[in-house]
Design a protein around this motif. Structure first.
Motif, short mmCIF file in Angstrom:
data_model
loop_
_atom_site.label_atom_id
_atom_site.label_comp_id
_atom_site.label_asym_id
_atom_site.label_seq_id
_atom_site.Cartn_x
_atom_site.Cartn_y
_atom_site.Cartn_z
N PRO A 23 0.83 -1.21 0.00
CA PRO A 23 0.00 0.00 0.00
C PRO A 23 0.86 1.26 0.00
O PRO A 23 2.03 1.23 0.38
N ILE A 24 0.27 2.34 -0.45
CA ILE A 24 0.89 3.65 -0.34
C ILE A 24 -0.19 4.64 0.06
O ILE A 24 -1.25 4.70 -0.58
N PHE A 25 0.02 5.34 1.17
CA PHE A 25 -1.01 6.22 1.72
C PHE A 25 -0.50 7.65 1.82
O PHE A 25 0.62 7.91 2.28
N TYR A 26 -1.37 8.56 1.41
CA TYR A 26 -1.18 9.99 1.64
C TYR A 26 -2.41 10.48 2.40
O TYR A 26 -3.51 9.93 2.23
N PRO A 27 -2.28 11.50 3.22
CA PRO A 27 -3.48 12.07 3.85
C PRO A 27 -4.44 12.58 2.79
O PRO A 27 -4.02 13.23 1.82
N ASN A 28 -5.73 12.27 2.94
CA ASN A 28 -6.73 12.72 1.97
C ASN A 28 -7.38 14.04 2.35
O ASN A 28 -7.91 14.74 1.49
N GLY A 441 -0.24 -2.33 7.57
CA GLY A 441 -0.45 -1.71 6.27
C GLY A 441 -0.52 -0.19 6.37
O GLY A 441 -0.03 0.52 5.48
N TRP A 442 -1.13 0.33 7.45
CA TRP A 442 -1.17 1.79 7.63
C TRP A 442 0.26 2.33 7.73
O TRP A 442 0.59 3.35 7.11
N LEU A 443 1.07 1.65 8.54
CA LEU A 443 2.45 2.09 8.71
C LEU A 443 3.22 1.98 7.40
O LEU A 443 3.90 2.93 6.99
N ALA A 444 3.09 0.84 6.73
CA ALA A 444 3.81 0.64 5.47
C ALA A 444 3.39 1.67 4.44
O ALA A 444 4.23 2.24 3.72
N GLY A 445 2.08 1.92 4.36
CA GLY A 445 1.60 2.88 3.38
C GLY A 445 2.07 4.29 3.66
O GLY A 445 2.42 5.05 2.73
N ALA A 446 2.11 4.67 4.95
CA ALA A 446 2.60 6.00 5.31
C ALA A 446 4.09 6.13 5.02
O ALA A 446 4.56 7.18 4.54
N GLU A 516 3.18 13.21 8.63
CA GLU A 516 2.24 12.53 7.74
C GLU A 516 1.61 11.30 8.39
O GLU A 516 0.44 10.99 8.16
N PHE A 517 2.38 10.58 9.21
CA PHE A 517 1.85 9.39 9.86
C PHE A 517 0.71 9.73 10.80
O PHE A 517 -0.30 9.02 10.85
N ILE A 518 0.83 10.81 11.53
CA ILE A 518 -0.26 11.25 12.41
C ILE A 518 -1.53 11.48 11.59
O ILE A 518 -2.63 11.04 11.97
N ARG A 519 -1.40 12.11 10.44
CA ARG A 519 -2.57 12.41 9.61
C ARG A 519 -3.15 11.16 8.97
O ARG A 519 -4.37 10.98 8.90
N VAL A 520 -2.28 10.28 8.47
CA VAL A 520 -2.77 9.04 7.85
C VAL A 520 -3.54 8.20 8.86
O VAL A 520 -4.67 7.74 8.58
N VAL A 521 -2.97 7.98 10.04
CA VAL A 521 -3.63 7.15 11.05
C VAL A 521 -4.90 7.82 11.54
O VAL A 521 -5.88 7.15 11.89
N ASP A 522 -4.92 9.15 11.57
CA ASP A 522 -6.11 9.87 12.00
C ASP A 522 -7.29 9.60 11.06
O ASP A 522 -8.44 9.65 11.49
#
Length: 529
Positions: A23-28, A441-446, A516-522
């Protein structure tokens, strides 16, 4: 993590289009934050210098802990931590104004950024403010004095610049940036800062008290994710960048073996003095290492499979062996060929201290050794103790010695002497975080959102120990990593030794990741509780 030593040959990996995508995650949400901070603030020379100066100032406060420290409020060596707390308050006024703040046991710091949704479990960041000493005997070898906090535009130099004041400054800076952007979390964010991680208090004054408090407030499994320090986690292995969050850490045990014999004048010695008997014991210990094993419980197994699937360059033989379950013994053979990588698959044994003898013309009545062990995740403290009894009991019988075991029980005849076994600093291996959990996955994506989609995220085993040993009951998702590229320090990490330093670019990467991790997990919600 040093698996890269096994690049015995090079070949291209399987077709990446046929492999499952990580996965790859950015804050939306709040795109304006990304524009302002990521594209403007984080790229400015002024911000770079600000965070460098923050870390430099933190390094200049010598928050050293020693192996033998007295009680807090009694031993004056703890008093420097008051200065450190004052420094943080002056450096981050907005954090102290907007977040709930508390101190526990005088110097443990707890920051709570309350989220708007109390049904969401908090995200917990850990760090520690103490550092190891800089021995006077090494001072002339430092490029800059160890507590100078010298900043040369590329590195911040000094004890604690990497371990672990860099993480602490980066976390608080990331929160500060989010506060300045008027970000309001739905999920509570907690920062817990211990002050005796480096061993100043065997019982644990800092993290132990923080963990107990958080357990009381939030209950067992009360945290969604816990993130603590670890290795510089972005490394190149097999021609590929890997991010390496540690999902488990080895256990710990010190074993003391003491030999007591009759003394006397050295002019009429027996075949062995107590030191001579001890030399035979050391030889027996080193001739009989613990067995190497590679099981699904060890994160190294998952790391190797990820490397075999995704790495651009790898020995064909190693790639084939890793992907063939029946060839596990071949993989173990590869890992055993280096003393560094074999520690990932066995309980390690290091004879570190030898003491005995008082005078050259007097036979020593007592001699002892201290042996350090980092216990494999498949084993236990008791397995190590049993191993010693199996090794040493035959020697005691052969020498006509009594043997006193770990529990104080004594067997055999003390005709010529006694062998005594004692254990110290017992710690079982940690639970292993499941990398198949969606939160991994959240961590990996962030991570991939910050460091790039070419980065492969794979769990690893931490051979040392962190303050997470006190936090196991708070979450099943515990990760240990320092999120910056190790390649930024071109001379290699200098943690715990002369010329410890932190690249300012690495510090900036850490700020970006935490931001960014704070925002993704939020923005994430677990699909199943």
């Amino acid at each position: 993590m040093v698996i890269r030593h096994y690049e015995l040959g090079k070949t291209h990996s399987s077709n990446p289009e046929t492999l499952p995508k990580q996965p790859i995650f950015y804050p939306n949400e709040r795109a304006d934050i990304s524009v302002i901070n990521s594209q403007t603030v984080f790229r400015s020379k002024n911000f770079r210098d600000v965070i460098a100066r923050r870390l430099a100032g933190a390094v200049q406060i010598p928050t050293v802990t020693y192996d033998e420290m007295g009680l807090v409020r009694v031993d004056p060596r703890w008093d420097v931590f008051y200065d450190f707390s004052k420094y943080l308050r002056e450096s981050f006024p907005n954090v102290y104004e907007k977040l709930e703040f508390a101190t526990l046991n005088e110097h443990a710091l707890l920051y709570t950024w309350k989220g708007s949704d109390s049904t969401l479990k908090p995200l917990l960041f850990m760090a520690h403010s103490d550092v190891v000493p800089a021995p006077e005997s090494t001072l002339d070898r430092w490029t800059y004095p160890p507590f100078s906090g010298h900043y040369d535009g590329e590195y911040i130099w000094g004890r604690g610049s990497e371990d672990d004041k860099s993480n602490l400054i980066a976390i608080l800076t990331a929160i500060d940036c989010l506060l300045n952007a008027n970000f309001k979390p739905r999920r509570t964010v907690i920062v817990a800062v211990g002050f005796d991680e480096e061993g100043g208090a065997p019982g644990g004054y800092g993290a132990r008290s923080l963990a107990a408090h958080l357990l009381d407030v939030y209950g067992e499994d009360g945290m969604e994710i816990i993130l603590d320090e670890g290795i510089a986690s972005i490394e190149e292995h097999f021609g590929t960048e890997f991010a390496l969050p540690a999902t488990a850490e080895k256990g710990y045990l010190d074993v003391c073996v003491t030999v007591d014999t009759q003394g006397g004048h050295s002019s009429t010695p027996p075949d062995h003095t107590s030191i001579g008997y001890l030399a035979n014991i050391i030889q027996e210990i080193e001739k009989n290492p613990f067995q190497s094993r590679l099981t699904s419980k060890n994160p190294t197994t998952v790391y190797l499979k990820k490397a075999a699937l995704y790495a651009k360059e790898m020995s064909p033989a190693l790639r084939k062996a890793i992907l063939d379950p029946s060839a596990v013994n071949e993989v173990i053979k590869y890992l055993n060929s280096s003393h560094e990588t074999r520690t990932l698959i066995r309980t390690s044994t290091a004879v570190d201290v030898v003491r005995g003898g008082e005078k050259v013309n007097a036979l020593p009545e007592t001699a002892y050794i201290l042996v350090n062990h980092r216990i494999a995740v498949e084993e236990s403290v008791q397995i190590v103790k049993d191993h010693y009894l199996r090794l040493i009991s035959p020697l005691a019988k052969k020498w006509n010695f009594a043997i006193r075991g770990f529990e104080g029980e004594e067997t055999g005849n003390a005709g010529l002497g006694t062998l005594t076994l004692t254990a110290h600093s017992e710690l079982e291996p940690s639970p292993t975080t499941n990398p198949d959990d969606e939160r991994f996955g959240w961590l990996a994506g962030a991570i991939r959102g910050v460091f790039g989609e070419d980065v492969i995220v794979a769990p690893v085993l931490l051979t040392g120990n962190t303050d997470t040993k006190f936090y196991w009951r708070l979450s099943s998702q515990i990760y240990r990593m320092s999120p910056w590229r190790a390649s930024l320090d071109t001379r290699g990490t200098m943690m715990h030794t002369v010329d410890e330093r932190m690249p300012v670019q690495g510090l900036l990467e850490m700020v970006k990741f935490y931001h960014e991790f704070i925002r993704v997990v939020d923005e994430k919600r677990r699909s199943v509780d």
